[in-house]
Design a protein around this motif. Sequence first.
Motif, short mmCIF file in Angstrom:
data_model
loop_
_atom_site.label_atom_id
_atom_site.label_comp_id
_atom_site.label_asym_id
_atom_site.label_seq_id
_atom_site.Cartn_x
_atom_site.Cartn_y
_atom_site.Cartn_z
N LEU A 45 38.48 46.84 39.84
CA LEU A 45 38.08 48.24 39.71
C LEU A 45 38.02 48.68 38.25
O LEU A 45 37.25 49.57 37.89
CB LEU A 45 39.04 49.14 40.49
N LEU A 46 38.84 48.04 37.40
CA LEU A 46 38.83 48.38 35.99
C LEU A 46 37.49 48.03 35.32
O LEU A 46 37.18 48.52 34.24
CB LEU A 46 39.98 47.65 35.26
N ARG A 47 36.70 47.21 35.96
CA ARG A 47 35.39 46.85 35.42
C ARG A 47 34.33 47.91 35.69
O ARG A 47 33.18 47.77 35.28
CB ARG A 47 34.91 45.53 36.04
N GLY A 48 34.72 48.96 36.40
CA GLY A 48 33.74 49.98 36.79
C GLY A 48 33.19 49.66 38.18
O GLY A 48 33.39 48.56 38.71
N ARG A 49 32.50 50.63 38.79
CA ARG A 49 32.02 50.45 40.16
C ARG A 49 31.01 49.30 40.26
O ARG A 49 31.04 48.52 41.21
CB ARG A 49 31.39 51.75 40.66
N ALA A 50 30.12 49.19 39.26
CA ALA A 50 29.14 48.11 39.30
C ALA A 50 29.83 46.76 39.18
O ALA A 50 29.50 45.80 39.90
CB ALA A 50 28.11 48.28 38.20
N GLY A 51 30.81 46.66 38.28
CA GLY A 51 31.55 45.42 38.11
C GLY A 51 32.37 45.07 39.33
O GLY A 51 32.49 43.90 39.70
N PHE A 52 32.92 46.10 39.97
CA PHE A 52 33.70 45.89 41.18
C PHE A 52 32.80 45.33 42.29
O PHE A 52 33.17 44.36 42.97
CB PHE A 52 34.32 47.22 41.63
N LYS A 53 31.63 45.92 42.46
CA LYS A 53 30.70 45.45 43.50
C LYS A 53 30.23 44.03 43.21
O LYS A 53 30.05 43.23 44.14
CB LYS A 53 29.51 46.41 43.60
N GLU A 54 30.04 43.72 41.94
CA GLU A 54 29.63 42.36 41.55
C GLU A 54 30.72 41.36 41.92
O GLU A 54 30.44 40.29 42.47
CB GLU A 54 29.35 42.31 40.05
N ALA A 55 31.98 41.72 41.62
CA ALA A 55 33.09 40.82 41.92
C ALA A 55 33.23 40.59 43.42
O ALA A 55 33.50 39.47 43.87
CB ALA A 55 34.39 41.39 41.35
N ILE A 56 33.04 41.65 44.20
CA ILE A 56 33.17 41.52 45.65
C ILE A 56 32.01 40.70 46.22
O ILE A 56 32.20 39.80 47.04
CB ILE A 56 33.21 42.91 46.32
N SER A 57 30.80 41.01 45.78
CA SER A 57 29.61 40.36 46.36
C SER A 57 29.56 38.87 46.09
O SER A 57 29.01 38.10 46.89
CB SER A 57 28.34 41.02 45.83
N THR A 58 30.12 38.44 44.97
CA THR A 58 30.11 37.01 44.66
C THR A 58 31.12 36.24 45.51
O THR A 58 31.07 35.01 45.57
CB THR A 58 30.44 36.77 43.17
N ARG A 59 32.03 36.97 46.17
CA ARG A 59 33.07 36.32 46.97
C ARG A 59 32.94 36.57 48.47
O ARG A 59 33.59 35.90 49.26
CB ARG A 59 34.45 36.80 46.49
N ALA A 60 32.13 37.55 48.84
CA ALA A 60 31.95 37.87 50.26
C ALA A 60 30.52 38.31 50.50
O ALA A 60 30.06 39.28 49.87
CB ALA A 60 32.92 38.98 50.69
N ALA A 61 29.82 37.63 51.36
CA ALA A 61 28.42 37.94 51.64
C ALA A 61 28.30 38.67 52.98
O ALA A 61 28.87 38.25 53.99
CB ALA A 61 27.59 36.66 51.67
N ILE A 62 27.56 39.77 52.97
CA ILE A 62 27.30 40.52 54.19
C ILE A 62 26.18 39.83 54.98
O ILE A 62 25.16 39.45 54.42
CB ILE A 62 26.88 41.97 53.86
N ASP A 63 26.39 39.67 56.27
CA ASP A 63 25.37 39.10 57.14
C ASP A 63 24.45 40.22 57.62
O ASP A 63 24.81 41.00 58.51
CB ASP A 63 26.01 38.38 58.33
N ALA A 64 23.27 40.32 57.02
CA ALA A 64 22.34 41.40 57.35
C ALA A 64 21.88 41.34 58.81
O ALA A 64 21.49 42.35 59.38
CB ALA A 64 21.13 41.35 56.42
N GLU A 65 21.95 40.16 59.41
CA GLU A 65 21.55 40.01 60.81
C GLU A 65 22.48 40.78 61.74
O GLU A 65 22.07 41.24 62.81
CB GLU A 65 21.55 38.53 61.20
N ARG A 66 23.74 40.91 61.34
CA ARG A 66 24.74 41.52 62.22
C ARG A 66 24.98 43.00 61.93
O ARG A 66 25.72 43.65 62.67
CB ARG A 66 26.07 40.76 62.11
N LEU A 67 24.40 43.54 60.89
CA LEU A 67 24.62 44.95 60.58
C LEU A 67 23.99 45.84 61.65
O LEU A 67 22.92 45.53 62.18
CB LEU A 67 24.00 45.30 59.23
#
Length: 482
Positions: A45-67
């Motif tokens: 979170l200290l990286r800012g919202r964009a940095g936080f989202k980048e850190a999360i997305s590189t470690r967890a992928a959302i399955d668009a098929e199941r949304l």
Amino acid sequence: MIDTADIPLVVDLDGTLTPTDTLLESVVQLVKRSPSSLLLLPWWLLRGRAGFKEAISTRAAIDAERLPYNAPLLDYLREEKSRGRQIVLATAAHHSIAQAVSGRLGVFDKVLATQSGSNLKGPAKLQAIQDNVGEAFVYAGDCAADLPIWKQARAAILVGVPQRIAEQVRQSTPIERDFQRPESGLATWLRALRVHQWAKNVLLFVPLLTTFEFTDIGKLIHIVLAFMAFSLAASATYVVNDLWDLGNDRVHPRKRLRPFASGALPIHHGLLVAGAALALAIALAATVSPGFAWMLLAYLVLTSSYSWVIKEYVLMDVLMLSLLYTIRILAGSVAIGVTTSSWLLAFSAFTFLSLALVKRCAELVSLKEAGAPATRGRDYRVSDLVVLWPLGVGAALCAVVVFGLFISAPETQARYATPQLLWLVAIGLVYWMARLWIKTSRGEMHDDPVVYALKDRGSRLTVLAMIAAVMVAHFSVLEFFP
């Protein structure tokens, strides 16, 4: 009213195109996969919202098929796309999620999303839209954060927007379409908290009944408080479990309709309610006794281990379920300060193992009827029914054998005036448990056999008859020994 048919249509993602929050879903998925990552969230979170989202997305992928998607809005977008209108996805979600959704739906000509240190929300999103689409655009959004964009848009599409915010938009911007979202009322929250599952916590009353101390007002008050504590704690774990299992629930024929899987309730509301329910449960448990509070904590540890790890392993999950049922009886004993009989524990272990296997077999029967070969998120296959079926029926018969030995035990002969009447209970047990297994084979079983038994008229009458037989066997002592 201006003609907006040829003006590009810009669509938000979270809360608009999908009712869920993809960032929170990604965080839950990441913590599920790697619980230790929970400690890293503040650092990211200290990286800012964009940095936080980048850190999360590189470690967890959302399955668009199941949304879950907003079907009326999606139909409208496809209709406009077929007419040649430009459709743009503009979202504060990370670009990897936006690209996955775009690829899944196939209606977007362009995707604008958070990436490379730029969090695309509010004014930043507006600037990106104006730079890539132009000054003339129609915007579809859902909340107050979209107000600056709606003010600059030629027209607005409202998706489940609260009335107060909708009035603000109407004062400055023409409305192209207004998609109302069904309100999530008390009934939805009762389903999310699974209040009907509280019936399982009636097991806490068993020690009060088996020791025949239900006339003791103090103990009765304690057991009622214990019941509420366990019920609130169970509801908290149900909510967390549903959030934990979003992906698997969305491909299940019935579970996909659950409030969080379908997007009827927001994830962050679920986390808040679960936290409040858990805090109240612990407070109530502490008022009963310190020992009972420890029993509640033990239950939470066991049920959490079941949700996070054990339920994915064949047979280990049903053994844990039988333990979770049995621990309710132990907790009831601690709440009123009585010793739990070894006979009761043995009987409970076999009975609830059978009921846990009923639950699993009922799911497999349902999958078999749907033509699916195996469960998702659990290591069970439809072909396993040939093993699980006799195992469950055998556990039921073991429970009956234990009860028969209990009838012949010296302490039973001394405690009951006419212990021979307890054989009526044994016959009732054979009938009741056989009935549950027959209902399972017919595909009529509820996901939870305890809940089914409480709703099934035949089961209710049988259980009441068995309780009556126990009472007569015990209290007739008053006639012979006044």
